[in-house]
Design a protein around this motif. Structure first.
Motif, PDB file in Angstrom:
ATOM      1  N   ASP A 870       0.885  -1.223   0.058  1.00  0.00           N
ATOM      2  CA  ASP A 870       0.088   0.067   0.047  1.00  0.00           C
ATOM      3  C   ASP A 870       0.891   1.289  -0.093  1.00  0.00           C
ATOM      4  OD1 ASP A 870      -2.242  -1.298  -0.060  1.00  0.00           O
ATOM      5  OD2 ASP A 870      -2.429  -1.310   2.198  1.00  0.00           O
ATOM      6  N   ASN A 871       0.450   2.307  -0.656  1.00  0.00           N
ATOM      7  CA  ASN A 871       1.038   3.469  -0.440  1.00  0.00           C
ATOM      8  C   ASN A 871      -0.173   4.558   0.274  1.00  0.00           C
ATOM      9  OD1 ASN A 871       1.856   2.912  -3.662  1.00  0.00           O
ATOM     10  ND2 ASN A 871       3.422   3.228  -2.203  1.00  0.00           N
ATOM     11  N   TYR A 872       0.439   5.705   0.807  1.00  0.00           N
ATOM     12  CA  TYR A 872      -0.279   6.421   1.692  1.00  0.00           C
ATOM     13  C   TYR A 872       0.296   8.081   1.554  1.00  0.00           C
ATOM     14  CZ  TYR A 872       3.465   6.097   4.815  1.00  0.00           C
ATOM     15  OH  TYR A 872       4.905   5.828   5.446  1.00  0.00           O
ATOM     16  N   ILE A 873      -0.673   8.973   1.959  1.00  0.00           N
ATOM     17  CA  ILE A 873      -0.302  10.199   2.116  1.00  0.00           C
ATOM     18  C   ILE A 873      -0.063  10.269   3.921  1.00  0.00           C
ATOM     19  CG2 ILE A 873      -1.071  12.760   2.380  1.00  0.00           C
ATOM     20  CD1 ILE A 873      -3.033  11.979  -0.185  1.00  0.00           C
ATOM     21  N   LEU A 874       1.244  11.060   4.046  1.00  0.00           N
ATOM     22  CA  LEU A 874       1.628  11.213   5.327  1.00  0.00           C
ATOM     23  C   LEU A 874       1.715  12.780   5.657  1.00  0.00           C
ATOM     24  CD1 LEU A 874       3.138  10.379   7.779  1.00  0.00           C
ATOM     25  CD2 LEU A 874       5.209  10.539   6.750  1.00  0.00           C
ATOM     26  N   VAL A 875       0.819  13.074   6.805  1.00  0.00           N
ATOM     27  CA  VAL A 875       0.516  14.492   7.327  1.00  0.00           C
ATOM     28  C   VAL A 875       1.110  14.584   8.652  1.00  0.00           C
ATOM     29  CG1 VAL A 875      -1.045  16.355   7.287  1.00  0.00           C
ATOM     30  CG2 VAL A 875      -1.396  14.438   5.825  1.00  0.00           C
TER      31      VAL A 875
END
Length: 992
Positions: A870-875
């Motif tokens: 999986d890929n993701y947005i990191l905030v």
């Protein structure tokens, strides 16, 4: 004279690869089967010729094709290209010459040689033939050396015009009309010539250079009468190394028994110091030859080849440079190499140096070794009195130094402990690959060599540090001989892997090489990784492996241990958990990775018990953070005082565009300068340092306050002083106020041409690499005022893969109610798809004191994401990747490697300037990862965290939440405009 000679030297380097462009590869032998059999000695002539080439280190031995008659030769030439025809007459000599005429009419430029056994009968028959259709007639005595000489003589004739007149290659002229004698003399000349060429070529820095250097050997041309000799002299006389001449040959079409003496007299009048060797069967010619200052050799001597070889070696500058007392002729000194001449020039007695320089002995010796640029200057500099000797010594020494520096640039030399010295620049130990960084450094060195401005760019020099690379085959040998692969590929902790690697042994032969290195490099050493995958054009592994620094100590065995341990620690870092995670994220296989190691002098000087460069930094030819009137193509640099690790670790450097050095956002206002400039710096301690190597490659790097280092004076041009009384910054080193790292004296007041140099490096690097680049650099400032302003060291170049995907402008124009977030300072370019997960730090739980704990939580999440594909947005708040936990969450790239978009968001009063310069940025750009900075309070975008908080979490920890949207999010970035958005996925009604 000195300055002119020195300044021109860089512009006259010899392009050996352009010499000897016309070669003889295919030879057609026209001979009866019997003659061919006899000539080939049972079919071995081609084999002998091959071994003759190999023995003399020559390339491309010719292939021989044999036919029986001229008719067969003509037929064969219709089907195959030949460079030379050799014809052996049978019973009917006239038939051979008739066949030669047919071939010449068919191929007017084809060299044709008649090879005939020597006898009075053959000579008689030849005298009645028209020799105009053949180029040369030779007397064949079964000596394969003659074939070699014939081929080289013809190649020399083919290449003479260009190589001699355009490049300055020297010429030996042989004047002889006797077929028997020139057939005997030519092999002797070439044997000596090629032996000299091979011996002098061993001064080259590697085997490739050695082969090229041999192309610069003197050429040989044969004249068979007075007029032919004068024609050769008219065309090439200014590059004549020496002459070998008979006494009796034709002049004005008539045999002249004194033609050779007349030729020698003419040559002597035009060039009093030209070496002339005169051969004669008549011993009565000895006295007039000696009176002309020439060497006499008796043709009747049974040791003619030996006498001729000795005369050539002595008079034509072959072998050692033998310096003799001009009064007694006794040997004073013997010079074996250019390096030898450099170090012993001051030991040569004045009258001896005057004698040999004024008689062209020194320039002739240099010419014979193909050292044309330096030989030209030495020959053109005439001096006549002992008063000039000191200046001449200085000129010769400076010429040799500058020439050797020039020749070392852009060449990856083979490391030889007896030749590595202060003028050596870049050398390799081993035969394997240099690795990514090593290739980058070699490429930089070539760029510098091609641009003479690097030697004096407004008072500074641009160069690379002295570098030695341990090639990848040393890594292979180390891993195999110590049996380390089972442990290295296991799941053992990093500390365990390092422990076993440090206990292993490097090859013993490296010890003497390292000792030789210590003799030359008297500075601390940086031991840098240079893996096969690092800095490649598509998957740069920037910052994944370790770089250690070894301080300089006087005990060479202690230094040896530290260097060896550092190399082994770099090897071990290939197999650390972070490296393995990164390999998985990039679909590479860990056991295919191989490591070269760069051993390099650390740029800098000592001050206050610490060693560090005046400044260091990174630059990028594309700037996706332009401000004011800057354009993305103007490039960007980030600069800091001290070691570059400070910037790599995410410290607060000074960001500016090299084309707009006066526009620095961080120093545009006093409050910004006091708040957003560097306050800490990295230095290497020169005192007691830890000797036990750690997984942390910065274990012996000291973090110091700028205020602590400033009193040493080492930061003088780089800091300004805050005058609290007047509430202003003063760009000098006076006063008692706080030192603020502004670089104003360099960027605004031009005390050091850093901006111009960086613009040159970025622009030239991008042009030479044909793609946007990132560079690393460090510099030293000379404040002595003695001429040079200092040195700028170009440490690294690597490509930034420019993503050219089109951006959906409609996506970027969506209203805020259709977006999750928007950034007006977005890094990256293109559309990111297939991402539906967001990992975010909970704002209400955030405290900078918890940043280390947050990093560990994110590492676990990333590991699971990587495992699941999986890929993701990191905030999260603050600066991602900073080693200073007060600035942000201290993650390393492998801990967030599956993120496709990384967002820095402001939380309340917790605001940090946008990151720039960490190793992240090379990976971000290369892999198409976006980077947003969001600070609504300052008008930069927004982040609707409420939408995420309202969603059910896949995972929720004390500090972090993970949420998943039902369909992929739309992510778009326009890097030119710096705009980036993440849009809400469409609702079911919208999608219908």
């Amino acid at each position: 004279m000195n300055e002119d000679a020195l300044s021109q030297l860089y512009l006259k380097d010899t392009a050996f690869q352009n010499l000897m462009q016309k070669r003889i590869f295919n030879v057609l032998l026209v001979a009866s089967p019997y003659d061919a059999f006899m000539m080939e000695e049972d079919g071995r002539i081609e084999e002998q010729l091959y071994f003759e080439y190999v023995a003399l280190n020559l390339s491309s031995p010719p292939r021989i094709t044999q036919v029986a008659t001229a008719e067969e030769a003509v037929e064969m030439m219709h089907h195959k290209h030949f460079d030379l025809v050799i014809m052996m007459p049978g019973m009917d000599v006239s038939e051979t010459f008739a066949g030669a005429r047919i071939i010449k009419e068919m191929k007017p430029h084809m060299p044709i040689v008649v090879l005939t056994p020597f006898s009075k009968e053959v000579s008689r028959r030849l005298a009645n033939e028209d020799l105009g259709c053949v180029d040369y007639v030779f007397s064949w005595l079964g000596n394969v050396d003659l074939l070699l000489a014939i081929i080289k003589l013809l190649e020399d004739r083919l290449n003479a015009e260009k190589d001699i007149n355009e490049v300055g290659v020297q010429l030996i002229m042989l004047v002889e009309d006797s077929v028997r004698f020139y057939s005997s003399v030519l092999p002797t000349v070439y044997k000596n010539l090629l032996k000299q060429s091979y011996e002098s070529s061993t001064e080259a820095l590697n085997k490739h250079e050695q082969m090229l250097r041999m192309r610069g050997r003197p050429k040989v041309m044969l004249a068979r009468d007075y007029e032919e000799a004068m024609d050769i002299y008219r065309r090439f006389g200014s590059n004549l190394l020496g002459v070998i001449s008979d006494v009796s040959f034709k002049r004005d079409g008539v045999k002249d028994i004194h033609a050779g003496l007349k030729l020698a007299s003419f040559l002597r009048q035009n060039d009093p110091h030209l070496p002339i060797i005169v051969e004669s069967s008549d011993s009565d010619n000895s006295d007039p030859v000696m009176q002309l200052g020439c060497v006499f050799i008796d043709k009747n001597s049974k040791k003619l080849p030996v006498d001729l070889g000795a005369a050539i070696k002595d008079k034509f500058g072959f072998g050692d440079l033998v310096l003799r007392d001009p009064r007694t002729g006794s040997e004073i000194m013997r010079i074996q190499s250019l390096k030898d001449l450099q170090y012993r020039i001051s030991d040569i007695p004045s009258e001896v140096l005057l004698h040999h320089a004024s008689t062209d002995d020194i320039s002739r010796w240099l010419y014979s070794r193909a050292l044309f640029p330096i030989a030209d200057v030495v020959k053109s500099h005439r001096f006549y009195s002992l008063d000039e000797v000191p200046a001449v010594r200085r000129l010769f020494f400076d010429l040799i130094v500058k020439y050797r520096k020039m020749k070392n640039r852009g060449v990856v030399a083979v490391f030889r402990k007896d030749r590595f010295d202060h003028y050596s620049n870049f050398a390799r130990i081993g035969e394997g690959s240099l690795g990514g960084k090593g290739r980058g450094l070699a490429f930089i060195d070539q760029i510098i060599k091609k641009h003479p401005i690097c030697d004096n760019l407004d008072g500074i020099t641009v160069r690379i540090p002295r570098t030695v690379v341990l090639c990848t085959d040393i890594f292979d040998e180390f891993m195999a001989t110590n049996g380390l692969y089972p442990l290295a590929l296991s799941d053992a902790p990093d500390e365990t892997i390092l422990k076993y690697f440090l206990q292993a042994r490097l090859p013993e032969r490296l010890i003497e090489d390292f000792f030789a290195l210590f003799e030359v490099v008297d500075k601390p050493l940086a031991i840098r990784s240079s893996s096969l995958l690092e800095d490649s054009h598509y998957q740069p592994f920037a910052g994944i492996y370790s770089t250690y620094m070894v301080p300089r100590v006087t005990d060479r065995y202690e230094m040896l241990k530290m260097l060896s341990d550092a190399i082994k620690a770099v090897y071990a870092s290939v197999f650390y958990a972070d490296s393995k995670a990164y390999m998985t994220a990039t679909s590479n296989v860990i056991d295919q990775e191989k490591m070269a190691v760069i051993i390099q002098e650390v740029v800098g000087e000592e001050a206050g018990g610490y060693y560090f460069p005046s400044f260091s930094g990174v630059g990028r030819s594309l700037n996706y953070y332009p401000i004011g009137h800057e354009q993305p193509e103007d490039g960007v640099a980030e600069l800091a005082v001290g070691l570059g690790k400070y910037i790599v670790d995410g410290g607060m450097g000074l960001r500016f565009s090299p084309r707009h050095p006066e526009s620095v956002l961080q120093t545009s206002e006093l409050s910004l300068a006091l708040r957003d400039t560097q306050t800490r710096m990295y230095v290497l301690s020169t005192g007691d340092t830890p000797v036990d190597f750690s997984v942390d490659d910065g274990f012996n790097i000291v973090k110091k306050s700028v205020q602590d280092i400033a009193p040493t004076g080492a930061l003088r041009w780089m800091t300004s002083v805050y005058d609290y009384r007047d509430n202003v910054l003063r760009d000098n080193d006076a006063g008692e106020g706080r030192r603020v790292v502004t670089f104003n004296n360099i960027l605004k007041h031009k005390a050091y041409p850093l901006a111009e140099a960086l613009d040159f490096m970025l622009t030239t690097g991008q042009r030479e690499m044909c793609r946007p680049v990132e560079i690393e650099f460090a510099g030293t400032i000379d404040r002595s005022g003695q001429g040079s302003k200092g040195h700028l060291y170009w440490l690294q170049i690597r490509p930034i893969v420019d993503r050219k995907e089109l951006v959906d402008e409609h996506l970027l124009e969506l209203s805020d109610d259709q977006l999750i977030m928007r950034s007006d300072t977005a890094l990256g370019h293109g559309t990111i798809d297939s991402v539906s997960k967001i990992v975010y730090v909970r704002p209400e739980k955030f405290s900078s004191s918890n940043n280390p704990f947050i990093a560990r939580e994110i590492e676990k999440i990333n590991r699971q994401m990587t495992a699941d594909g999986d890929n993701y947005i990191l905030v999260g708040p603050g600066r991602w990747g900073s080693s200073d936990t007060a600035l942000g969450i201290p993650v390393k790239w492998p801990q967030i490697a599956s993120a496709r978009l990384i967002v820095e968001s402001a939380v309340g009063d917790y605001r940090v300037e946008p990151s720039q310069g960490t190793h992240f940025f090379q990976n971000l750009t290369s892999f198409g990862v976006g980077y947003f900075t969001i600070d609504p309070a300052s008008g930069n975008g927004f982040f609707n965290v409420g939408i995420l908080d309202s969603m059910k979490a896949d995972l929720e920890t004390e500090f972090v939440r993970v949420v998943t949207f039902p369909s992929p999010l739309a992510i778009g970035i326009n890097g030119k405009k710096g705009i980036g958005v993440v849009a809400l996925p469409p609702t079911d009604s919208q999608s219908q």
